[in-house]
Every structure is written in C-alpha cells, then in structure tokens.
Design a protein around this motif. Structure first.
Motif, PDB file in Angstrom:
ATOM      1  N   ASP A   1      -4.510 -11.887   9.061  1.00 46.05           N
ATOM      2  CA  ASP A   1      -4.221 -11.673  10.532  1.00 46.05           C
ATOM      3  C   ASP A   1      -3.027 -11.100  10.815  1.00 46.05           C
ATOM      4  O   ASP A   1      -1.987 -10.848  10.297  1.00 46.05           O
ATOM      5  N   PRO A   2      -2.929 -10.335  12.263  1.00 48.49           N
ATOM      6  CA  PRO A   2      -1.807  -9.713  12.622  1.00 48.49           C
ATOM      7  C   PRO A   2      -0.501 -10.349  12.586  1.00 48.49           C
ATOM      8  O   PRO A   2       0.514 -10.022  12.084  1.00 48.49           O
ATOM      9  N   LEU A   3      -0.674 -11.747  12.896  1.00 52.38           N
ATOM     10  CA  LEU A   3       0.604 -12.750  12.779  1.00 52.38           C
ATOM     11  C   LEU A   3       1.273 -12.748  11.510  1.00 52.38           C
ATOM     12  O   LEU A   3       2.333 -12.504  10.906  1.00 52.38           O
ATOM     13  N   VAL A   4       0.044 -13.016  10.407  1.00 45.33           N
ATOM     14  CA  VAL A   4       0.581 -13.127   9.073  1.00 45.33           C
ATOM     15  C   VAL A   4       1.153 -11.562   8.436  1.00 45.33           C
ATOM     16  O   VAL A   4       1.852 -11.492   7.875  1.00 45.33           O
ATOM     17  N   GLN A   5       0.518 -10.605   8.816  1.00 44.24           N
ATOM     18  CA  GLN A   5       1.104  -9.250   8.666  1.00 44.24           C
ATOM     19  C   GLN A   5       2.269  -9.101   8.961  1.00 44.24           C
ATOM     20  O   GLN A   5       3.178  -8.353   8.065  1.00 44.24           O
ATOM     21  N   GLU A   6       2.746  -9.640  10.139  1.00 47.10           N
ATOM     22  CA  GLU A   6       4.090  -9.347  10.497  1.00 47.10           C
ATOM     23  C   GLU A   6       5.190  -9.874   9.536  1.00 47.10           C
ATOM     24  O   GLU A   6       6.133  -9.544   9.029  1.00 47.10           O
ATOM     25  N   THR A   7       4.723 -11.421   9.347  1.00 47.67           N
ATOM     26  CA  THR A   7       5.628 -12.129   8.318  1.00 47.67           C
ATOM     27  C   THR A   7       5.471 -11.227   6.809  1.00 47.67           C
ATOM     28  O   THR A   7       6.396 -10.973   6.174  1.00 47.67           O
ATOM     29  N   PHE A   8       4.376 -10.643   6.490  1.00 43.60           N
ATOM     30  CA  PHE A   8       4.234 -10.009   5.054  1.00 43.60           C
ATOM     31  C   PHE A   8       5.309  -8.821   5.289  1.00 43.60           C
ATOM     32  O   PHE A   8       6.210  -8.438   4.258  1.00 43.60           O
ATOM     33  N   PHE A   9       5.594  -8.132   6.309  1.00 43.03           N
ATOM     34  CA  PHE A   9       6.282  -6.829   6.464  1.00 43.03           C
ATOM     35  C   PHE A   9       7.635  -7.357   6.319  1.00 43.03           C
ATOM     36  O   PHE A   9       8.599  -6.708   5.822  1.00 43.03           O
ATOM     37  N   GLU A  10       7.994  -8.600   7.096  1.00 50.07           N
ATOM     38  CA  GLU A  10       9.462  -9.066   6.803  1.00 50.07           C
ATOM     39  C   GLU A  10       9.792  -9.349   5.444  1.00 50.07           C
ATOM     40  O   GLU A  10      10.881  -9.237   5.032  1.00 50.07           O
ATOM     41  N   LEU A  11       8.821 -10.022   4.688  1.00 47.70           N
ATOM     42  CA  LEU A  11       9.187 -10.231   3.307  1.00 47.70           C
ATOM     43  C   LEU A  11       9.318  -8.892   2.582  1.00 47.70           C
ATOM     44  O   LEU A  11      10.103  -9.016   1.627  1.00 47.70           O
ATOM     45  N   LEU A  12       8.703  -8.059   2.835  1.00 54.21           N
ATOM     46  CA  LEU A  12       8.989  -6.722   2.111  1.00 54.21           C
ATOM     47  C   LEU A  12      10.209  -6.143   2.618  1.00 54.21           C
ATOM     48  O   LEU A  12      11.109  -5.710   1.803  1.00 54.21           O
ATOM     49  N   ALA A  13      10.618  -6.333   3.871  1.00 50.59           N
ATOM     50  CA  ALA A  13      12.013  -5.787   4.142  1.00 50.59           C
ATOM     51  C   ALA A  13      13.035  -6.663   3.429  1.00 50.59           C
ATOM     52  O   ALA A  13      14.273  -6.159   2.903  1.00 50.59           O
ATOM     53  N   GLU A  14      12.882  -8.014   3.317  1.00 55.69           N
ATOM     54  CA  GLU A  14      13.808  -8.886   2.813  1.00 55.69           C
ATOM     55  C   GLU A  14      13.849  -8.427   1.167  1.00 55.69           C
ATOM     56  O   GLU A  14      15.007  -8.703   0.877  1.00 55.69           O
ATOM     57  N   ALA A  15      12.808  -8.150   0.559  1.00 58.44           N
ATOM     58  CA  ALA A  15      12.806  -7.856  -0.932  1.00 58.44           C
ATOM     59  C   ALA A  15      13.544  -6.578  -1.004  1.00 58.44           C
ATOM     60  O   ALA A  15      14.440  -6.626  -2.180  1.00 58.44           O
ATOM     61  N   ARG A  16      13.401  -5.559  -0.133  1.00 56.90           N
ATOM     62  CA  ARG A  16      14.084  -4.174  -0.234  1.00 56.90           C
ATOM     63  C   ARG A  16      15.746  -4.592  -0.107  1.00 56.90           C
ATOM     64  O   ARG A  16      16.536  -4.188  -0.794  1.00 56.90           O
ATOM     65  N   ALA A  17      16.107  -5.529   1.054  1.00 51.38           N
ATOM     66  CA  ALA A  17      17.346  -5.824   1.266  1.00 51.38           C
ATOM     67  C   ALA A  17      18.019  -6.632   0.042  1.00 51.38           C
ATOM     68  O   ALA A  17      19.212  -6.437  -0.265  1.00 51.38           O
ATOM     69  N   ALA A  18      17.126  -7.488  -0.573  1.00 48.17           N
ATOM     70  CA  ALA A  18      17.797  -8.124  -1.837  1.00 48.17           C
ATOM     71  C   ALA A  18      17.719  -7.248  -2.896  1.00 48.17           C
ATOM     72  O   ALA A  18      18.164  -7.738  -4.003  1.00 48.17           O
ATOM     73  N   GLY A  19      17.369  -5.956  -2.974  1.00 53.05           N
ATOM     74  CA  GLY A  19      17.456  -5.057  -4.270  1.00 53.05           C
ATOM     75  C   GLY A  19      16.174  -5.317  -4.998  1.00 53.05           C
ATOM     76  O   GLY A  19      16.124  -4.780  -6.047  1.00 53.05           O
ATOM     77  N   ARG A  20      15.405  -5.891  -4.655  1.00 53.35           N
ATOM     78  CA  ARG A  20      13.971  -6.201  -5.396  1.00 53.35           C
ATOM     79  C   ARG A  20      13.251  -4.584  -5.120  1.00 53.35           C
ATOM     80  O   ARG A  20      13.239  -3.950  -4.382  1.00 53.35           O
ATOM     81  N   THR A  21      12.498  -4.353  -6.146  1.00 48.83           N
ATOM     82  CA  THR A  21      11.601  -3.280  -6.272  1.00 48.83           C
ATOM     83  C   THR A  21      10.060  -3.593  -5.813  1.00 48.83           C
ATOM     84  O   THR A  21       9.644  -4.633  -6.479  1.00 48.83           O
ATOM     85  N   VAL A  22       9.308  -2.765  -4.877  1.00 51.90           N
ATOM     86  CA  VAL A  22       8.080  -3.118  -4.693  1.00 51.90           C
ATOM     87  C   VAL A  22       7.242  -2.028  -4.619  1.00 51.90           C
ATOM     88  O   VAL A  22       7.726  -0.912  -4.433  1.00 51.90           O
ATOM     89  N   LEU A  23       6.314  -2.283  -5.484  1.00 54.17           N
ATOM     90  CA  LEU A  23       4.892  -1.003  -5.322  1.00 54.17           C
ATOM     91  C   LEU A  23       3.847  -1.566  -4.800  1.00 54.17           C
ATOM     92  O   LEU A  23       3.363  -2.679  -4.931  1.00 54.17           O
ATOM     93  N   LEU A  24       3.584  -0.609  -3.454  1.00 59.53           N
ATOM     94  CA  LEU A  24       2.539  -1.333  -2.649  1.00 59.53           C
ATOM     95  C   LEU A  24       1.228  -0.287  -2.545  1.00 59.53           C
ATOM     96  O   LEU A  24       1.715   0.858  -2.208  1.00 59.53           O
ATOM     97  N   SER A  25       0.420  -0.633  -3.092  1.00 60.35           N
ATOM     98  CA  SER A  25      -0.867   0.044  -3.374  1.00 60.35           C
ATOM     99  C   SER A  25      -1.651  -0.297  -2.212  1.00 60.35           C
ATOM    100  O   SER A  25      -1.925  -1.521  -1.691  1.00 60.35           O
ATOM    101  N   SER A  26      -2.102   0.968  -1.551  1.00 64.76           N
ATOM    102  CA  SER A  26      -2.887   0.623  -0.148  1.00 64.76           C
ATOM    103  C   SER A  26      -3.823   2.005   0.172  1.00 64.76           C
ATOM    104  O   SER A  26      -3.424   2.980  -0.298  1.00 64.76           O
TER     105      SER A  26
END
Lengths: 319, 273
Positions: free
Chosen positions: A172-197
């Motif tokens: 749902d949209p609220l959880v999607q927001e949290t998901f985007f926060e998690l992605l931003a945090e992963a990037r800030a922490a130097g993690r690599t993310v491959l996001l297929s969509s």
C-alpha cells in the motif's frame, strides 16, 4: 548513449554478453550490465523482457548458456556459498510455505542464511508486521503482507547487495514510502541495490541509473536524468473535416492512437519537425506538442518504428 | 534439529499429519494381519478346495523359495507385501522424494531456499535424510507390531523365529531404499511433483506386476530379476530368520545408485520454477 560502467573491477555486478536460452526460446541475449558499489540501479522492462532470467543468473539459480556473470567478484553458481552470505534477494513471484507462520518463515530463512538478523525487529516494525501477524500462518496473509515478509527476509541480515524483483507489488502507499526510505538508507550506507521493475515512478524515485531491456536484449543503460532528456514529444492533432481515422503517411510509424477526430503520437525529439511537415498537409484544426513524461520516454524505447516484435515469453516471467 | 537441519525439519514438519496417519494405518493393518493369522490357521484358510495354492501366489507371501502362503510365515509375509503395505510405502516415498527438490521448484519456494549459503548437496542430503527417517519409521512400526504378535502368540512363535521378523524389517527398509533412490533421481531432474509421485507408483506397481507374471508364466521367468519384489522376500525371511545378503545388496545398491544419480542431476540443473 549507454552509460555502463567502464571498469569491471569497480563493479559489484558485472554481466558481459550474458545469454540464457531455454531450449529454442531466448531468455536474454548478449546482455551487458555493470553496477557499481553503492548504486541503486534500476532494471526496467515489460513482463517477459528477461529481467527475472537475468536476476536468477545473478543469484545463482540459473546457469548462463554463455557469457560472463560476476557478482562481488564471484561466479554466482561456482562460488555460490561464498557469495550468498552477502546477498539479499526478493523474488518477483514470492512463494512461501503457507502452513508456516510469518515468524517461523523468517527464522527458517535466517537459519539457512546462517547469520545474525540484526534488523529483523526494526524492519517488521517499520513495515507494519506486528507480533500477532508473525504468529499467523502465511497462508492467511494478504499479498501485501507476504510482500512485507519478503522484504524483511531479504534485508534482515543486512546484506551488502540487495536484489529486488518487483518489490513494491502489492504494497500500500504508506508501506511504499517506508520501502523508499529503506532504499535511500541502503544507498547512504554504501549498500548496492538492483531494483527490477516495470513501474516507472518507483525507478524514477529510487534509482540513479537504469538498464532497459526488451525482448531479452539490452536497449540502453542511462541515468534517470539522461532518460528524461531524450524523452519523446507527445503530439496531438485534431482534424477539421470530421472524417475520423485516416492514413498518416510516414507518421504511421509513431503508433497513432485515434479518438474520433483526434490523434495522439509519441515522436522522438529529433523526428518531430519532419513528422509535422507531413502531418500539416492534412486538414488539421488544432495542434499541440508537449514533452512526454518519463513513462512515455520509457515506452518510446519499446516503440521503435522498425520493431513490431513482442517480448519473448520466458518460463520465468509468465504471470 | 530445527535450527541445525532446517531443510530436513521443513520436509517432515510440513507432512507431519500425513506421516502420523500413515504410521497409525500401518500399525493397525499389521495388527489386523497378525490377528487374522492367529485366529484362522493357514491350513483352514487354504484347504477348502483340497488343493495347495498355485506357485505364483508366492508373490503374495513375499517368497521366491519354499514358503507357501498357506503357512504362518507366508501369511505374515503376505501382510508385508500386501497392496495396502505397498501403498503406504509408496505414499511416503513419493511424497518425500517429491519434496526433495521437485515440489520446491514447482511451487517456486526453491528461490528463497537456494539463494542462501547452502549447497545443492546439502539440500538433497537433508531431504534424503527426511525420506530415510520416514521410511525407517514406517518399517519400524510394521516390524514392531509383527514382533509383538509373534511374541504373544505361541503358535506363531513356534513357526516364525523373532530374528525372522527383524530380518523382514531390514529387507523392508532395503526395499524402500531401492524405490527411494530412483524416485529421488526423478525429483532432482524434474520440476513437477506429479512426475515424481507417478514414477514412484510406477516403480512399485510395475515391479509387483512383473514379479507376479514371472512367477506365473515360465516363459517370462527371466523378468523377475528386474523387479524389486524378487529381492524383497519377507516370507522367506520370516520362515528362516536369515538375511539373504545377495538380495539385500541388490536392493541397497539400486537405492544408492539412484541417490548418487540424484546428486549428479541436481548439480547440473537450473533451479527456477
């Protein structure tokens, strides 16, 4: 036009001339992608384009027919046991054991991972999986709840590389927001993310660069910013004679969409003037030209005038 | 076990109700066979027509030697090659062999399991252990019930040595291993659980039919060597109490070869739904 990383040594994901065939059917062909450390990299394409096949090659589930695949410098199949501790993976079509509870599922996967799960409680809390939810059998979960569980299992051991196949499906949209926060945090922490969509806004929001695949082949690798610049122009014409749809000559190449006397075309920036010369010979009453959104830019890459083929059906992407 | 061998635990945990039902079913069935054997003597059962049963009926007593179904070992052996006994064994083998690989591939859960730092060999080893434990439990229950029956009944104890009961149990375990090995190989190569269950039933049913035909028709006698039922002879074991090492070796070797083939096939295949 391509913005692939040039130095393979700097790549967390290094795919060269990757081809995967299922008998006579081509899953992906001659694919080249490099993803650097700390990137959130988008992998775009319609269903059946070869995204899931590529991802399954990256995580060691499929053996490439030919080509090179290196993830964190390792061969995903031959070095699977060395690579897997650094991987977090959310499959595109998440399947769980329906009789296990959410908690049992997370514990089972943690046991198999053989690593501590420092983020489990935090992730459950942020994604809205309560203790009561985790005591229920997964078979009773809604699709969104299953997807939340999938995200927790992919991230709970804090992996260096996260591979997410269609991660926002069912959220749902609220959880999607949290998901985007998690992605931003992963990037800030130097993690690599491959996001297929195949959902463009989420790629636009989360990713720095994107690879676009079509019918098993790489169309382009670009930064999201560059993709915006080359996006198509949306041209709308209204005809004065009331005769409805008619042949548009060379402009037929741009997939006209008719609605009564009105027609809409998506034309690449460099082709607009030439196309309009031909179109204005017709009894045009009104004309508008505007920049298309990112979605249209993406779709434009699928609508090249010479290519009318449909994407390859592949076993892994039948939905 | 749950944390140390999660794949083994998962295979058994998901099928625990079915396994309990099969174990209870096996216990009840073998108890029934013992009660019938004790209540009506074999001579009374088969002497009605004044003739001895045909030789092919040895297939129903689990004998390739001299043990007639019209005897205590023959009747008890009949309970260990009865279609119901075979069906229970095939259900366990088919279900847990399918669970080894094919069921997870078919359902898509293999994607979650095999992106963890576990090898394909470990996946198959834990799943093979789950199958072995379940089969062992089923044979142990059958053996225990028959052993209790032999101990409690003087006329049975006179005709059947207790060691024979345990030898029959040992042969039963070797027989299930013989079917489990090829079933695991099918599972390792397949993406459909129906293929594994079908193959398991095929091995069992065709094996039984071939053995019966070979015993009944002299021209087809040579075929008996390709049937596991030629080597699985609980009637003979119950009568004599000695391990037929040759037959035991054949059953075990087929099972081990099938299992080895499963590991090889799994190492080479793609693991995706």
């Amino acid at each position: 036009m391509s913005e692939n990383l040039r130095d393979p040594a700097a790549a967390v994901i290094d795919v060269g001339a990757l081809t995967k065939r299922y008998g006579p059917t081509v899953g992906v062909e001659e694919l080249d992608i490099r993803v650097g450390a700390g990137e959130v990299f988008g992998f775009l394409g319609p269903n059946g384009a070869g995204k899931t096949t590529t991802i399954r090659c990256l995580v060691g589930l499929l053996r490439p027919t030919s080509g090179r695949v290196r993830v964190l410098g390792l061969d995903p199949v031959a070095d699977h046991r060395r690579l897997a501790p650094s991987l977090g993976y959310l499959p595109g079509e998440l399947r769980l054991y329906p009789e296990l509870t959410g908690g049992q599922t997370l514990q089972l996967l943690a046991d198999l991972q053989g690593a501590a799960t420092p983020r489990r409680a935090e992730l459950c809390a942020r994604l809205g999986l309560t203790a009561a939810d985790l005591r229920r059998a997964v078979g009773e979960y809604s699709r969104g709840m299953k997807q939340k569980l999938g995200l927790v299992q992919a991230l709970q051991h804090d992996p260096a590389l996260v591979v997410l196949d269609e991660p926002s499906e069912g959220l749902d949209p609220l959880v999607q927001e949290t998901f985007f926060e998690l992605l931003a945090e992963a990037r800030a922490a130097g993690r690599t993310v491959l996001l297929s969509s195949h959902v463009l806004p989420e790629v636009q929001r989360a990713c720095g660069r994107v690879a676009i695949v079509r019918a098993g082949r790489l169309v382009t690798v670009q930064s999201v910013a560059a993709l915006r610049e080359v996006r198509a122009r949306r041209v709308r014409l209204t005809f004065a004679d009331g005769a409805g749809p008619r042949p548009l000559g060379a402009a037929e190449s741009w997939s006209p969409r008719w609605q009564g006397n009105r027609v809409e075309l998506l034309i690449p920036p460099g082709e607009v003037v030439g196309a309009l010369r031909g179109l204005l010979a017709l009894p045009v009453e009104d004309l508008t030209v505007e920049e298309a959104g990112l979605e249209e830019a993406f779709l434009d890459l699928y609508r090249t005038p010479t290519d009318q083929s449909t994407p390859t059906d592949e076993p892994g992407e039948q939905r | 076990m749950k944390h140390r061998y999660p794949l083994l635990w998962l295979a058994l945990h998901r099928r625990r109700r079915m396994l309990i039902a099969l174990l209870v079913g096996m216990a009840v069935f073998e108890a029934l066979i013992v009660v019938i054997t004790v209540t009506v003597s074999p001579q009374e059962l088969f002497a009605g027509g004044g003739r001895t049963p045909p030789g092919a009926f040895k297939a129903f007593s689990g004998s390739t030697g001299d043990v007639s179904i019209a005897s205590y070992p023959g009747l008890l052996g009949g309970g260990l090659v009865h279609p119901f006994w075979i069906a229970l064994q095939l259900t366990v083998i088919g279900s847990l062999a399918a669970a080894a690989v094919a069921a997870d591939v078919e359902s898509g859960t293999i994607e979650l399991l095999m992106v963890r730092p576990i090898s394909r060999n470990r996946l198959l080893a834990e799943r093979t252990a789950a199958l072995a434990l379940a089969s062992l439990a089923l044979n142990a229950v059958a053996t225990a019930v028959v052993a209790v029956g032999v101990l409690l009944s003087p006329q049975l104890h006179q005709a059947v040595p207790l060691s024979g009961v345990f030898v029959a149990g040992l042969l039963g375990t070797a027989f299930t291993l013989c079917l489990a090995g090829p079933a695991l190989a099918v599972s390792a190569a397949s993406s459909r659980r129906a293929a594994v269950i079908g193959a398991t039933i095929g091995f069992g049913a065709v094996g039984f039919a071939v053995n019966f035909v070979a015993l009944a028709w002299s021209k087809a006698a040579g075929l008996r060597f390709v049937s596991p039922f030629h080597y699985y002879t609980p009637g003979d074991a119950l009568a004599h109490g000695t391990v037929p090492w040759g037959s035991f070796a054949v059953l075990t070797a087929v099972g081990l070869l099938g299992t080895a083939a499963a590991f090889r096939l799994l190492a080479r295949r793609d693991l995706a739904p």
